[in-house]
Design a protein around this motif. Structure first.
Motif, PDB file in Angstrom:
ATOM      1  N   ALA A 162     -13.055 -74.543  16.946  1.00 12.09           N
ATOM      2  CA  ALA A 162     -14.393 -74.868  17.455  1.00 12.09           C
ATOM      3  C   ALA A 162     -14.459 -74.803  18.978  1.00 12.09           C
ATOM      4  O   ALA A 162     -15.548 -74.690  19.555  1.00 12.09           O
ATOM      5  CB  ALA A 162     -14.810 -76.256  16.975  1.00 12.09           C
ATOM      6  N   GLU A 172     -18.624 -69.357  20.871  1.00  9.33           N
ATOM      7  CA  GLU A 172     -19.119 -68.767  19.615  1.00  9.33           C
ATOM      8  C   GLU A 172     -19.206 -67.244  19.667  1.00  9.33           C
ATOM      9  O   GLU A 172     -18.911 -66.566  18.686  1.00  9.33           O
ATOM     10  CB  GLU A 172     -20.496 -69.358  19.284  1.00  9.33           C
ATOM     11  CG  GLU A 172     -20.883 -69.164  17.851  1.00  9.33           C
ATOM     12  CD  GLU A 172     -22.078 -70.006  17.433  1.00  9.33           C
ATOM     13  OE1 GLU A 172     -22.710 -69.625  16.436  1.00  9.33           O
ATOM     14  OE2 GLU A 172     -22.374 -71.014  18.103  1.00  9.33           O
ATOM     15  N   GLN A 173     -19.574 -66.683  20.808  1.00  4.78           N
ATOM     16  CA  GLN A 173     -19.743 -65.233  20.904  1.00  4.78           C
ATOM     17  C   GLN A 173     -18.417 -64.467  20.827  1.00  4.78           C
ATOM     18  O   GLN A 173     -18.400 -63.279  20.512  1.00  4.78           O
ATOM     19  CB  GLN A 173     -20.497 -64.846  22.190  1.00  4.78           C
ATOM     20  CG  GLN A 173     -19.772 -65.176  23.489  1.00  4.78           C
ATOM     21  CD  GLN A 173     -20.084 -66.581  23.988  1.00  4.78           C
ATOM     22  OE1 GLN A 173     -20.499 -67.442  23.220  1.00  4.78           O
ATOM     23  NE2 GLN A 173     -19.914 -66.798  25.283  1.00  4.78           N
ATOM     24  N   ARG A 194     -15.810 -65.698  18.962  1.00  6.01           N
ATOM     25  CA  ARG A 194     -15.085 -66.272  17.819  1.00  6.01           C
ATOM     26  C   ARG A 194     -14.995 -65.248  16.683  1.00  6.01           C
ATOM     27  O   ARG A 194     -15.575 -65.384  15.604  1.00  6.01           O
ATOM     28  CB  ARG A 194     -15.800 -67.541  17.353  1.00  6.01           C
ATOM     29  CG  ARG A 194     -14.870 -68.575  16.713  1.00  6.01           C
ATOM     30  CD  ARG A 194     -15.635 -69.812  16.300  1.00  6.01           C
ATOM     31  NE  ARG A 194     -16.190 -70.543  17.436  1.00  6.01           N
ATOM     32  CZ  ARG A 194     -17.116 -71.478  17.335  1.00  6.01           C
ATOM     33  NH1 ARG A 194     -17.621 -71.778  16.138  1.00  6.01           N
ATOM     34  NH2 ARG A 194     -17.564 -72.091  18.407  1.00  6.01           N
TER      35      ARG A 194
END
Length: 310
Positions: A189, A193-194, A196
């Protein structure tokens, strides 16, 4: 002089033979009274050692770096299976070339797939359009907790006199696995996010992606027995370029040639992709190293992925 030379050679051979017999007798004595268990992949051997403790003697067929999808049992392996009181294997066609052997063994001894108690709705579909399922269940630690409970229950069933020990050992190991599951969730986490996205040589990390929230792509299919072509290489290369993916990963049990071709292809398109490190997918690390245990293997993979993508 010649007679003296022959005598020396004979003396050395005799000493080696006696030493070998002594070691064999010592090993036999160590295993005396224990449940003889044979497993396939190292991850299962690790569970059985943790849960069985002093009551089991475990032999694993597949060592570090061995690809279970392509593994063929040798005559020596057959003997190890024949000698076992219990056989534990993964199932779900991971050990695809040994299915008939397990069916044969199941007729005369306890032969258990550790995946058997994972409900079908928790299993990922195989990517070849058949009714099969992805066998890489150990990459969702929660599934491996279920596998641990399966091993515990089978040991208790076979050896009820030591039920308390198996229960205590399993509880302690499951607690460590729950901590590992939380560790993996928290660490993954922390990746933006981009970025991941986990790109590997073959599609072994689907359960990992589903559980810990990371997109997964593999050049080959779920089984390394499936072939990849130039189209697969070019499509993955184009994905890396279009999405500016920072790193791809090698696997310890899969040849490096394929993933290197993708990296080189991206470079020619003006996008530098680094090799983020080596992951353990279908086999653990060398025995005696942290990565030679299931927990150490998963932690290594998580740390390697995060370091490369963060």
């Amino acid at each position: 002089m010649r007679h003296l030379k022959y005598f020396c050679i004979l003396f050395v051979i005799t000493i080696v033979f006696i030493s070998g017999c002594g070691n064999s007798a010592k090993t036999s004595k160590q295993h005396e009274g224990k449940i003889q268990i044979t497993t396939t992949i190292g991850m299962i051997k690790d569970i059985v050692n943790e849960v069985g403790g002093e009551h089991v003697a475990v032999v694993g067929l597949m060592k570090s770096g061995v690809d279970p999808h392509l593994y063929k049992a040798s005559q020596g392996d057959i003997q190890k299976l024949e000698k076992a009181n219990i056989i534990f294997y993964n199932g779900l066609h991971l050990e695809g070339k040994m299915i008939d052997i397990f069916k044969k063994m199941a007729k005369k001894k306890t032969t258990i797939a550790v995946s058997k108690d994972i409900s079908e709705d928790q299993l990922r579909g195989w990517d070849d359009g058949t009714e099969g399922h992805d066998p890489h269940i150990w990459f969702n630690v929660k599934h491996w907790i279920t596998a641990t409970k399966t091993v515990r229950d089978e040991l208790i069933k076979y050896d009820p006199d030591h039920k308390e020990d198996y229960q205590t050992n399993a509880d302690a190991y499951i607690k460590k696995l729950e901590e590992l599951d939380q560790y993996a969730e928290d660490k993954i986490a922390s990746i933006p996010e981009q970025t991941r996205v986990l790109v590997t040589a073959h599609d072994a990390f689907g359960y990992f992606g589903d559980r810990y929230g990371i997109e997964v792509m593999g050049l080959q299919g779920i089984s390394t027995a499936s072939e990849y072509g130039s189209k697969d290489v070019s499509e993955l290369r184009d994905f890396l370029v279009a999405n500016k993916i920072k790193a791809v990963f090698m696997e310890s049990s899969v040849p490096k040639k394929a993933i290197n071709a993708v990296v080189e292809g991206a470079k020619k398109k003006g996008h530098n992709v680094k090799i983020g490190g080596e992951l353990f997918s279908d086999a653990m690390g060398e025995e005696g190293t942290p990565e030679g245990t299931y927990i150490g293997m998963v932690r290594h993979n998580v740390d390697t992925i995060v370091d490369a993508l963060k």
